[in-house]
Design a protein around this motif. Structure first.
Motif, short mmCIF file in Angstrom:
data_model
loop_
_atom_site.label_atom_id
_atom_site.label_comp_id
_atom_site.label_asym_id
_atom_site.label_seq_id
_atom_site.Cartn_x
_atom_site.Cartn_y
_atom_site.Cartn_z
N GLU A 2 0.81 -1.45 0.04
CA GLU A 2 0.10 0.13 0.39
C GLU A 2 0.79 0.94 0.23
OE1 GLU A 2 -3.83 1.60 2.17
OE2 GLU A 2 -2.55 0.60 3.55
N PHE A 3 1.40 1.16 0.80
CA PHE A 3 2.51 2.56 0.88
C PHE A 3 3.10 2.88 -0.88
CE2 PHE A 3 7.02 4.67 1.63
CZ PHE A 3 6.56 5.82 2.32
N GLN A 8 5.16 5.51 -5.27
CA GLN A 8 4.78 5.81 -7.12
C GLN A 8 3.92 6.87 -7.18
OE1 GLN A 8 8.07 4.18 -9.10
NE2 GLN A 8 7.02 6.18 -9.90
N ARG A 9 3.36 6.29 -6.72
CA ARG A 9 2.18 7.49 -7.07
C ARG A 9 1.90 8.72 -6.93
NH1 ARG A 9 -2.64 10.54 -5.76
NH2 ARG A 9 -4.35 10.76 -7.46
N PHE A 10 2.71 9.24 -5.64
CA PHE A 10 3.29 10.84 -5.36
C PHE A 10 4.90 10.87 -6.75
CE2 PHE A 10 6.51 13.01 -2.97
CZ PHE A 10 6.11 14.67 -2.43
N SER A 86 -1.13 14.12 6.83
CA SER A 86 -1.61 13.88 7.48
C SER A 86 -1.74 12.52 7.95
CB SER A 86 -2.69 15.02 7.74
OG SER A 86 -3.78 14.59 6.97
N SER A 87 -1.68 11.83 6.49
CA SER A 87 -1.38 10.12 6.51
C SER A 87 -0.65 9.66 7.21
CB SER A 87 -1.39 10.20 5.00
OG SER A 87 -1.49 9.10 5.02
N THR A 88 -1.16 8.43 7.76
CA THR A 88 -0.54 7.80 8.54
C THR A 88 -0.03 6.75 7.61
OG1 THR A 88 -2.10 5.68 7.79
CG2 THR A 88 -2.58 7.20 10.48
N LEU A 89 -0.06 7.14 6.21
CA LEU A 89 1.95 6.26 6.04
C LEU A 89 3.31 6.73 5.30
CD1 LEU A 89 -1.20 5.39 2.32
CD2 LEU A 89 0.19 3.38 4.41
#
Length: 213
Positions: A2-3, A8-10, A86-89
């Motif tokens: 998931e991370f 990669q999207r970032f 602010s994401s937990t990832l």
């Protein structure tokens, strides 16, 4: 997994948004990939202070207007970085700090890092084009300043006034000679320039509909 997918999207969005903003501001491929968004002023007519590369005798820093698409990309990128912070990832302290700085305009909007635990470093203009790619591997577009040539030709084709084009590109006389004509534009002329830039972008047919989604 998931991370890794989010990471990669970032990176993909970094390349896309950085390339779009560099293109729409005809920014020189010099120094950092882009200026901090805190250098943007104005609500109805947003303008950005570009540093340029200059020299000992010439300061070619300049204020450039942001066309609607450029302004939209800036807002989307700031919102994306803020949401990730602010994401937990994205709990790694150095990464979160860089994301917040990009979002609030105090730090480099685009950065690179070797791993999630490494300290992010500002992405350079050359690195951006190496990552995002160029429109051709042969011919004039192979150069990292291809966008400046493309946009200038497109503005000339749209009959934008020469002095407005010179002001936008940081061309003109030396500030050391008060009698030398220099590039300058009025606010009304910057509206004409923004409309032309928007038309050039729309003609390319780049779909930004899902950016930030």
């Amino acid at each position: 997994p998931e991370f890794n997918g989010a990471f990669q999207r970032f990176a993909d969005l970094t390349n896309l948004c950085g390339a779009a903003l560099s293109f729409l501001t005809a920014r020189r491929p010099h120094g950092d990939a882009f200026e901090p968004f805190g250098q943007i002023v104005g609500r109805s007519r947003p303008r950005l202070l570009l540093a340029g590369k200059g020299g000992r005798l010439v300061d070619d820093g300049r204020w450039v207007p942001l066309c609607p698409t450029a302004h939209r990309v800036v807002k989307l990128w700031r919102a994306h970085c803020s949401a990730l912070a602010s994401s937990t990832l994205w709990v790694f302290p150095a990464l979160r700090k860089a994301l917040l700085a990009a979002a609030d305009g105090t730090g480099a909007p685009f950065f690179a890092l070797d791993s999630v635990e490494a300290s992010p470093v500002p992405l350079t203009a050359v690195q951006l084009w190496e990552r995002a790619g160029l429109p051709a591997q042969r011919g004039p577009a192979k150069a990292t300043n291809w966008a400046r040539h493309y946009v200038r030709s497109a503005l000339v084709e749209r009959n934008v006034q020469p002095h407005v084009i010179d002001a936008f590109f940081g061309h003109g006389g030396s500030a050391r000679d008060p009698l030398t004509p220099v590039g300058a534009m009025t606010l009304a002329e910057s509206d004409v320039l923004c409309a032309a830039l928007e038309d050039i972008w729309q003609e390319l047919g780049v779909d930004l509909g899902r950016v930030g989604a």
